[in-house]
Write a protein that holds these residues in place. Structure first.
Motif, PDB file in Angstrom:
ATOM      1  N   PRO A   1      61.065 -27.460 -33.464  1.00 25.00           N
ATOM      2  CA  PRO A   1      61.087 -25.996 -33.371  1.00 25.00           C
ATOM      3  C   PRO A   1      62.126 -25.387 -34.316  1.00 25.00           C
ATOM      4  O   PRO A   1      63.094 -26.047 -34.684  1.00 25.00           O
ATOM      5  N   THR A   2      61.925 -24.149 -34.636  1.00 22.49           N
ATOM      6  CA  THR A   2      62.855 -23.262 -35.360  1.00 22.49           C
ATOM      7  C   THR A   2      63.155 -23.687 -36.796  1.00 22.49           C
ATOM      8  O   THR A   2      64.143 -23.240 -37.363  1.00 22.49           O
TER       9      THR A   2
ATOM     10  N   ARG B   1      71.423 -37.665 -33.695  1.00 24.13           N
ATOM     11  CA  ARG B   1      71.699 -36.281 -34.069  1.00 24.13           C
ATOM     12  C   ARG B   1      70.586 -35.807 -34.994  1.00 24.13           C
ATOM     13  O   ARG B   1      69.902 -36.615 -35.626  1.00 24.13           O
ATOM     14  N   LEU B   2      70.451 -34.508 -35.079  1.00 28.31           N
ATOM     15  CA  LEU B   2      69.455 -33.954 -35.985  1.00 28.31           C
ATOM     16  C   LEU B   2      69.830 -34.287 -37.429  1.00 28.31           C
ATOM     17  O   LEU B   2      71.010 -34.252 -37.779  1.00 28.31           O
ATOM     18  N   PRO B   3      68.874 -34.647 -38.273  1.00 27.92           N
ATOM     19  CA  PRO B   3      69.214 -34.899 -39.677  1.00 27.92           C
ATOM     20  C   PRO B   3      69.908 -33.682 -40.309  1.00 27.92           C
ATOM     21  O   PRO B   3      69.572 -32.541 -40.002  1.00 27.92           O
ATOM     22  N   ARG B   4      70.885 -33.971 -41.129  1.00 31.23           N
ATOM     23  CA  ARG B   4      71.622 -32.875 -41.781  1.00 31.23           C
ATOM     24  C   ARG B   4      70.689 -31.945 -42.547  1.00 31.23           C
ATOM     25  O   ARG B   4      70.946 -30.760 -42.690  1.00 31.23           O
ATOM     26  N   PHE B   5      69.630 -32.533 -43.064  1.00 30.13           N
ATOM     27  CA  PHE B   5      68.676 -31.720 -43.826  1.00 30.13           C
ATOM     28  C   PHE B   5      68.169 -30.565 -42.964  1.00 30.13           C
ATOM     29  O   PHE B   5      68.075 -29.427 -43.426  1.00 30.13           O
ATOM     30  N   LEU B   6      67.856 -30.866 -41.695  1.00 28.63           N
ATOM     31  CA  LEU B   6      67.312 -29.823 -40.824  1.00 28.63           C
ATOM     32  C   LEU B   6      68.370 -28.805 -40.444  1.00 28.63           C
ATOM     33  O   LEU B   6      68.089 -27.611 -40.334  1.00 28.63           O
ATOM     34  N   ARG B   7      69.600 -29.267 -40.232  1.00 31.23           N
ATOM     35  CA  ARG B   7      70.675 -28.298 -39.980  1.00 31.23           C
ATOM     36  C   ARG B   7      70.827 -27.389 -41.201  1.00 31.23           C
ATOM     37  O   ARG B   7      70.961 -26.179 -41.077  1.00 31.23           O
TER      38      ARG B   7
ATOM     39  N   ILE C   1      68.583 -27.211 -30.730  1.00 28.86           N
ATOM     40  CA  ILE C   1      67.904 -28.477 -30.997  1.00 28.86           C
ATOM     41  C   ILE C   1      69.001 -29.512 -31.191  1.00 28.86           C
ATOM     42  O   ILE C   1      69.691 -29.514 -32.209  1.00 28.86           O
ATOM     43  N   ARG C   2      69.212 -30.373 -30.190  1.00 33.06           N
ATOM     44  CA  ARG C   2      70.348 -31.293 -30.255  1.00 33.06           C
ATOM     45  C   ARG C   2      70.086 -32.471 -31.166  1.00 33.06           C
ATOM     46  O   ARG C   2      70.996 -32.986 -31.803  1.00 33.06           O
ATOM     47  N   GLY C   3      68.871 -32.953 -31.166  1.00 37.82           N
ATOM     48  CA  GLY C   3      68.587 -34.144 -31.952  1.00 37.82           C
ATOM     49  C   GLY C   3      67.249 -34.730 -31.580  1.00 37.82           C
ATOM     50  O   GLY C   3      66.325 -33.992 -31.235  1.00 37.82           O
ATOM     51  N   VAL C   4      67.193 -36.046 -31.631  1.00 37.83           N
ATOM     52  CA  VAL C   4      65.931 -36.745 -31.380  1.00 37.83           C
ATOM     53  C   VAL C   4      66.203 -37.923 -30.454  1.00 37.83           C
ATOM     54  O   VAL C   4      67.135 -38.699 -30.685  1.00 37.83           O
TER      55      VAL C   4
ATOM     56  N   TRP D   1      65.008 -33.494 -28.793  1.00 39.62           N
ATOM     57  CA  TRP D   1      65.987 -33.405 -27.702  1.00 39.62           C
ATOM     58  C   TRP D   1      66.561 -31.993 -27.716  1.00 39.62           C
ATOM     59  O   TRP D   1      67.197 -31.599 -28.692  1.00 39.62           O
ATOM     60  N   ILE D   2      66.287 -31.235 -26.649  1.00 40.70           N
ATOM     61  CA  ILE D   2      66.685 -29.824 -26.629  1.00 40.70           C
ATOM     62  C   ILE D   2      67.819 -29.602 -25.629  1.00 40.70           C
ATOM     63  O   ILE D   2      68.044 -30.403 -24.728  1.00 40.70           O
TER      64      ILE D   2
END
Lengths: 189, 134
Positions: free
Chosen positions: A79-80, B98-104, B112-115, B124-125
């Protein structure tokens, strides 16, 4: 002579640093005087390009910018994120972002054979990511003199064109591509 | 390296019709029925996760997921509720990323915390952060 040059080119390609273009000077070994050393006779300047197909067209990236090619897998949507992000995949012990390169290049949706589709991973410093190519054509050694385009760093993703038997190959700039992808998200929620 | 945990982490998986999402079970204050039979009073409107999560099509009768979120300005907390028409499953996730830096870098929201690596990668929300942001 041509064969000897070919072997020499292959040897230099093996020894070259990843980012460097390999050149070959005729009739080596040559002891050049200082003036000649500044203007060597250039026989060929070669660069390795990774060639792939997307939406019926051929594209290429510098081979050194491609980390790996893997079997395509469905991405988990997130999302987002901007619309050009397909989602994430789990690949070799890490979570990788997958982008929709066709959308970034404003191409029609891909309609290739699912079995030939591949996940291409771009080694982009802190921001590695992947995209789905309809198929891959491997690495080609291209004479840079045959590449059309001014090579100017003007932010354009397509930095040059090269004519091949199968048609025109558009050469992408991975740095400009990454910059574009990240800047597109600056206005996202 | 984006991997953050290898030990078991209790997670609630929301299985919608078109996608699954995971949240840390410890983040949840309660699970309540939805509609007129709801028993727990909440602050503010109940937000439907289907409006925020891609492919969150109904797969079960809706329930309310209740979290405690920081209030605005007074330093207290608010009880906020999210509607989820999903089947629920408690699992132990062995690997969280953790979420990939690319997505941050691409502007992905902080909730969106990660996967979580379940049978497949699952987003993972963080509902408390989502409540604070909305």
């Amino acid at each position: 002579m041509a064969s000897r040059l070919g072997h020499e080119l292959a040897r230099r390609l093996k020894k070259a640093r990843p980012e460097e273009t390999v050149s070959l000077v005729a009739d080596e070994p040559v002891t050049l005087d200082p003036d000649l050393a500044r203007t060597p006779t250039l026989v060929a300047a070669l660069t390795d390009l990774f060639v792939f197909r997307l939406a019926g067209r051929s594209y290429a990236l510098p081979a050194t910018s491609v980390e790996l090619v893997a079997t395509a897998q469905a991405a988990t949507p997130v999302p987002t994120v901007p619309s050009h992000v397909r989602g994430v995949v789990h690949l070799r012990g890490r979570i990788l972002t997958v982008i929709d390169l066709a959308a970034v290049l404003e191409l029609d949706a891909s309609a290739g054979d699912e079995r030939e589709r591949r996940l291409v991973v771009i080694a982009s410093g802190e921001h590695p990511y992947g995209f789905l190519a309809d198929s891959t054509d491997g690495i080609r050694c291209i004479d840079v003199a045959t590449i059309a385009g001014d090579g100017a760093d003007d932010g354009a993703i397509v930095r040059g064109l090269v004519e091949e038997e199968r048609g025109v190959v558009s050469i992408l700039d991975p740095v400009a591509l990454t910059r574009r992808l990240l800047s597109a998200g600056e206005g996202a929620p | 390296m984006t991997q953050v945990q290898r030990d078991g982490h209790r997670m609630l998986v929301l299985r919608f019709g078109g996608a699954s999402y995971a949240l840390s079970a410890g983040d949840l204050a309660a699970i309540d029925q939805d509609g007129a039979s709801a028993r727990i009073a909440v602050d503010g409107p109940v937000q439907d996760l289907a409006d925020m999560l891609p492919h969150a099509t109904p797969a079960a009768e809706p329930v309310r997921l209740i979290v405690s979120a920081p209030g605005t300005g007074d330093g207290g907390t608010r009880r906020r509720a999210f509607r989820a028409a999903a089947s629920l499953e408690l699992v132990d996730a062995s690997t969280l990323y953790r979420l990939p830096r690319f997505l941050r870098g691409a502007g992905c929201a902080p909730w969106i915390r990660g996967v979580a690596l379940l049978e497949q990668p699952t987003v993972w929300i963080d509902l408390a952060r989502l409540a604070a942001a909305s």
